[in-house]
Write an enzyme that holds these catalytic residues in place. Structure first.
Site, PDB file in Angstrom:
ATOM      1  N   GLY A  34      -8.480   8.760   0.698  1.00 55.95           N
ATOM      2  CA  GLY A  34      -9.042   8.904  -0.633  1.00 55.95           C
ATOM      3  C   GLY A  34     -10.151   9.932  -0.681  1.00 55.95           C
ATOM      4  O   GLY A  34     -10.526  10.532   0.336  1.00 55.95           O
ATOM      5  N   SER A  35     -10.716  10.116  -1.868  1.00 61.10           N
ATOM      6  CA  SER A  35     -11.697  11.177  -2.075  1.00 61.10           C
ATOM      7  C   SER A  35     -13.000  10.925  -1.332  1.00 61.10           C
ATOM      8  O   SER A  35     -13.645  11.862  -0.851  1.00 61.10           O
ATOM      9  CB  SER A  35     -11.972  11.349  -3.564  1.00 61.10           C
ATOM     10  OG  SER A  35     -12.408  10.131  -4.142  1.00 61.10           O
ATOM     11  N   THR A  36     -13.429   9.661  -1.221  1.00 62.41           N
ATOM     12  CA  THR A  36     -14.664   9.372  -0.483  1.00 62.41           C
ATOM     13  C   THR A  36     -14.421   9.442   1.016  1.00 62.41           C
ATOM     14  O   THR A  36     -15.263   9.944   1.773  1.00 62.41           O
ATOM     15  CB  THR A  36     -15.224   7.994  -0.881  1.00 62.41           C
ATOM     16  OG1 THR A  36     -15.221   7.880  -2.303  1.00 62.41           O
ATOM     17  CG2 THR A  36     -16.648   7.826  -0.382  1.00 62.41           C
ATOM     18  N   ASP A  89     -13.715   3.270   5.028  1.00 62.50           N
ATOM     19  CA  ASP A  89     -12.769   3.555   3.951  1.00 62.50           C
ATOM     20  C   ASP A  89     -13.474   3.424   2.609  1.00 62.50           C
ATOM     21  O   ASP A  89     -14.562   2.846   2.512  1.00 62.50           O
ATOM     22  CB  ASP A  89     -11.586   2.577   4.027  1.00 62.50           C
ATOM     23  CG  ASP A  89     -10.320   3.133   3.378  1.00 62.50           C
ATOM     24  OD1 ASP A  89     -10.389   4.162   2.673  1.00 62.50           O
ATOM     25  OD2 ASP A  89      -9.247   2.517   3.579  1.00 62.50           O
ATOM     26  N   GLY A  90     -12.861   3.944   1.578  1.00 58.21           N
ATOM     27  CA  GLY A  90     -13.403   3.848   0.238  1.00 58.21           C
ATOM     28  C   GLY A  90     -12.867   2.630  -0.492  1.00 58.21           C
ATOM     29  O   GLY A  90     -12.182   1.783   0.087  1.00 58.21           O
ATOM     30  N   ASP A  92     -11.725   1.345  -4.799  1.00 53.87           N
ATOM     31  CA  ASP A  92     -11.619   1.655  -6.223  1.00 53.87           C
ATOM     32  C   ASP A  92     -12.558   0.772  -7.044  1.00 53.87           C
ATOM     33  O   ASP A  92     -13.062   1.200  -8.081  1.00 53.87           O
ATOM     34  CB  ASP A  92     -10.180   1.483  -6.691  1.00 53.87           C
ATOM     35  CG  ASP A  92      -9.240   2.444  -5.977  1.00 53.87           C
ATOM     36  OD1 ASP A  92      -9.460   3.665  -6.071  1.00 53.87           O
ATOM     37  OD2 ASP A  92      -8.308   1.979  -5.304  1.00 53.87           O
ATOM     38  N   GLY A 104      -5.631   2.997  -4.945  1.00 54.52           N
ATOM     39  CA  GLY A 104      -5.494   4.089  -5.890  1.00 54.52           C
ATOM     40  C   GLY A 104      -4.834   5.312  -5.272  1.00 54.52           C
ATOM     41  O   GLY A 104      -4.196   6.102  -5.961  1.00 54.52           O
ATOM     42  N   GLU A 111      -3.994   0.740   4.954  1.00 56.67           N
ATOM     43  CA  GLU A 111      -5.439   0.520   4.916  1.00 56.67           C
ATOM     44  C   GLU A 111      -5.788  -0.927   5.253  1.00 56.67           C
ATOM     45  O   GLU A 111      -6.734  -1.191   5.996  1.00 56.67           O
ATOM     46  CB  GLU A 111      -5.981   0.882   3.528  1.00 56.67           C
ATOM     47  CG  GLU A 111      -6.000   2.374   3.260  1.00 56.67           C
ATOM     48  CD  GLU A 111      -6.351   2.715   1.826  1.00 56.67           C
ATOM     49  OE1 GLU A 111      -6.860   3.835   1.600  1.00 56.67           O
ATOM     50  OE2 GLU A 111      -6.123   1.878   0.933  1.00 56.67           O
TER      51      GLU A 111
END
Length: 262
Positions: A34-36, A89-90, A92, A104, A111
């Site tokens: 993900g983005s983070t 990990d990030g 949502d 997401g 994950e």
């Protein structure tokens, strides 16, 4: 710090910087998607290059694996690693009990497996991801392609008896086609608006034939790191008890910001 970064990316990067401080030499680390997580991998790679940090990563998606290899992080499989020291990990969404909605990025199955095969899971996010109750973000449920429409109907029937405010279920699309996960499954997105009992919902969803896994992460997160655009981060560690606020070091070469996340 690059002036080209948006406030949301600065917040994500601040959380990522703090999380990577937890990584010690010789660790086996689960690498989120993900983005983070993108910023976390960038920061981890910097430590590998600049400090000679020795780590072995287990990626949670093909996208994460490609980025980690490009950045020079050594990788292995979960089966080869056996057990991990930590996963970063990030999320949502995250509530006050550190329950999460993830998926997401359509990598929730890998994950969850990687996170539960770790001594600790560190969740990194911008502060906007913290909510009073889960459910505003659609809950992803991974299902096998065979009979997926029947599985969807069973999920919809199940929701009638759950403590939720919405019951719309949609199969996730990408480019006009049903999305395929790394395991070649589909994702059903449950638009629930509010989830009154995440633990109960997580258990009953996984009892439906055709459901592989759901995006509710309950009793998995050990440390939550929330970033702010000004570099401040709030750290909530279940082992330490009370939350603490610290400043992350965001003084980095501009080239780290050359690429964006998802």
């Amino acid at each position: 710090m690059s002036s080209e970064m948006s406030p949301i990316d600065r917040a994500k990067y601040a959380a990522a910087v703090k999380a990577v401080d937890y990584v010690q030499d010789g660790m086996k680390v689960g690498l989120g998607t993900g983005s983070t997580a993108f910023w976390m991998i960038k920061r981890l790679a910097e430590r590998v290059r600049d400090e000679g940090l020795r780590v072995t990563g287990v990626p949670t998606s093909s996208r994460t694996a490609a980025l980690a290899r490009e950045e020079g992080i050594a990788l292995t499989t979960l089966d080869e690693a056996g057990w991990l020291d930590l996963t970063i990990d990030g999320a949502d969404e995250v509530d006050g009990d550190l329950n999460l909605i993830k998926g997401g990025g359509a990598a929730l199955l890998h994950e969850k497996i990687v996170a539960t095969a770790s001594d600790r899971m560190i969740v990194i996010a911008d502060a906007a991801k913290q909510v009073a109750a889960l459910g505003s973000f659609p809950l992803p449920v991974e299902v096998i392609p065979f009979g997926w429409q029947t599985t969807q109907k069973l999920v919809e029937e199940l929701l009638e008896g759950m403590d939720v405010l919405g019951r719309e279920v949609q199969v996730r699309q990408m480019g006009g086609m049903k999305l395929l996960t790394d395991q070649k499954n589909h994702i059903l997105d449950l638009h629930l608006k509010h989830i009154g009992n995440p633990r109960q919902l997580a258990m009953v969803l996984n009892q439906i034939p055709g459901v592989v896994e759901n995006g509710l992460f309950v009793d998995i997160c050990d440390v939550l790191i929330l970033g702010q655009a000004d570099g401040r981060v709030t750290v909530r560690d279940l082992d330490a008890g009370a939350a603490s606020e610290v400043a992350a070091d965001l003084t980095e070469p501009d080239n780290i910001f050359a690429e964006g996340g998802e």
